[in-house]
Design an enzyme around this catalytic site. Structure first.
Site, PDB file in Angstrom:
ATOM      1  CG  ASP A  33       7.366   8.738   1.006  1.00  0.00           C
ATOM      2  OD1 ASP A  33       6.233   8.817   1.499  1.00  0.00           O
ATOM      3  OD2 ASP A  33       8.139   7.797   1.252  1.00  0.00           O
ATOM      4  CB  CYS A  71       0.995   5.667   2.075  1.00  0.00           C
ATOM      5  SG  CYS A  71       2.701   6.023   1.640  1.00  0.00           S
ATOM      6  CG  HIS A 125      -1.061   2.006   1.157  1.00  0.00           C
ATOM      7  ND1 HIS A 125       0.279   2.235   0.978  1.00  0.00           N
ATOM      8  CD2 HIS A 125      -1.157   0.859   1.896  1.00  0.00           C
ATOM      9  CE1 HIS A 125       0.975   1.284   1.582  1.00  0.00           C
ATOM     10  NE2 HIS A 125       0.140   0.440   2.152  1.00  0.00           N
ATOM     11  CG  ASP A 308       1.689  10.267  -0.015  1.00  0.00           C
ATOM     12  OD1 ASP A 308       2.746  10.912  -0.073  1.00  0.00           O
ATOM     13  OD2 ASP A 308       1.656   9.018  -0.026  1.00  0.00           O
TER      14      ASP A 308
END
Length: 480
Positions: A33, A71, A125, A308
């Site tokens: 993020d 993600c 993830h 990501d």
């Protein structure tokens, strides 16, 4: 005879030394993020000295893009070198190996070619996905709160059947290792000490600044909450009705309203926490980089920092990611060659359009390894010559259920998106925006403005190069 043997041995040793230089160690800092809110990207407010120092040792890419702003699919794309539309997984709920046993991944490829492969923190993830491809695997940890009052609150909520998360931010007065990214850095340092004599590929997966914005108090103290500006809380005029989301990811945290826009006080608290989290992971990156230097590994280690996907901090009245807007797909990317590399550049920026899917071919070429067919493009020649002519566009997508897909591209000046109905095989809506970094100024969809008619035509042609209309409805979807 002894002289000939000595010459042969010296020649072999020289050859091995050259080969060692051609096959560097590789460290990838994969951050969750992280938007381009960094000092090295021109942000004067954030405190990111260690990332800034890394950028000073390599090439910083101004126009790097994720292939999907969520993600799991983004990380699968990074780790396979394939685009989401080839993988066919667009949600958080489907692990890669549950659908694709045959796809060769970065850790699998490098392990098969003699590298010790290391996964720390959040890389995939799904933490156990592709686990057999890692020589050393530290699983990602769950979200963590450490303040006693928050732990008590969470326990109390759970007893009532509450299904959400704890508070969206926390600033306990604790050491770095009290939160999980501090432990990731500690594990990275200890692992480097153990494998320093091996050839290795290490992914350091840092979970902040992903929610919850939990970081030690000393990083919160770097900022004054009053300095954070609350963005405009309106979607661009004439934007597609599904272009934004209700930002459900944040809605699941305690204290966040279930509907409506956020008040300014909560917005500033969240922005404060986001920035504190950046400074927190920046410190962890600094610790790992220092260890590389202390162990004399930096001279033969290629270091990459990437995210990501991007993130919204209240822009357009929205939060989190999950869209095709520039702010969600534009990401930081820094590539720093090993110091033993003869053409190592420093303090250089590139405006070339590059993509996260380019990682696999880049590190493979840096290691002198030939790969199977990949959909990214090696950036090594661009690292050597950052101003060279490169791609015409970068591409991303985002679905809205299984029926609608948003296809998007940028040429560095404009971002153009088409919302596609997979059943009717037709375009539902179009959007055109300038790729300005000041998202406060993006107030209208430009697609129908007469002065942008030729820009729309040009961007339509660019989008068609990657996403031909006659193929869009055939892209696989394997999501559960």
């Amino acid at each position: 005879m002894k002289k000939c043997i000595l010459i042969l041995v010296l020649s072999l040793n020289l050859g091995l030394s050259i080969f060692a230089q051609e096959q560097p160690n590789i460290v990838v800092f994969l951050v969750d993020d992280l938007r381009t809110e960094l000092g090295c990207y021109g942000n004067q407010q954030v405190k990111s000295p260690n990332i800034d120092a890394l950028a000073n040792e390599g090439v910083l890419f101004q126009n790097a893009y994720a292939q999907q702003a969520i993600c799991a699919p983004s990380r699968m794309s990074i780790l396979t070198g394939l685009r989401p539309e080839s993988i066919g997984i667009y949600s958080l709920f489907t692990p890669l190996r549950s659908k694709h046993k045959e796809m060769v991944t970065i850790p699998q490829f490098f392990k098969e070619n003699g590298y010790t492969t290391v996964s720390l923190g959040k890389v995939y993830h799904h933490g156990n996905d592709d686990k057999e491809s890692w020589s050393i695997h530290f699983p990602k940890e769950a979200n963590s709160w450490v303040k006693p009052e928050n732990l008590a609150l969470i326990d109390s909520l759970e007893q009532t059947g509450y299904k959400g998360n704890g508070p969206a931010f926390e600033n306990a007065d604790v050491e770095d290792e009290a939160y999980k990214d501090g432990r990731v850095a500690k594990n990275a340092i200890e692992t480097l000490q153990k494998i320093k004599d091996e050839k290795f590929l290490m992914f350091v997966g840092l979970s902040k600044p992903h929610l919850p914005f939990n970081a030690p108090k000393k990083y919160w103290d770097l900022y004054n909450k009053k300095d954070f500006i609350v963005p405009l809380k309106e979607a661009p005029k004439d934007s597609y009705r599904l272009s934004l989301t209700k930002w459900g990811e944040l809605r699941r945290y305690y204290g966040i309203p279930k509907e409506g826009v956020l008040d300014d006080e909560t917005s500033r608290n969240l922005k404060h926490g986001y920035y504190a989290s950046i400074s927190y992971i920046d410190a962890q990156i600094g610790k790992v980089m220092k260890t590389l230097e202390d162990l004399d590994l930096r001279k033969n280690t290629m270091v990459i920092l990437m995210s990501d996907h991007g993130y919204k901090l209240g822009e357009f009245g929205a939060w989190c990611k999950h869209t095709n807007f520039e702010i969600d797909v534009n990401v930081p990317l820094i590539v720093s060659r090993e110091t033993g590399y003869k053409k190592r550049l420093s303090n250089v920026t590139s405006d070339a359009l590059v993509e996260n899917v380019d990682l696999f071919p880049t590190i493979a070429e840096a290691s002198g390894l030939k790969t199977h067919a990949l959909e990214g493009e090696s950036l090594l020649s661009l690292v050597d010559k950052p101003d060279m002519e490169w791609k015409k566009g970068s591409y991303s997508l985002y679905p809205r259920g299984k029926k609608i897909m948003g296809f998007t591209c940028t040429d560095g000046t404009y971002r153009y998106t088409e919302w596609w109905d997979n059943e009717a095989q037709t375009i539902l809506s179009k959007e055109l925006y300038l790729c300005e970094q000041n998202y406060m100024e993006i107030t209208v969809n430009l697609v129908n403005e007469v002065k942008h008619k030729q820009d729309v035509i040009k961007m339509q042609q660019l989008l068609e190069m990657q996403f031909p209309k006659n193929q869009r409805s055939s892209y696989p979807q394997y999501d559960k």
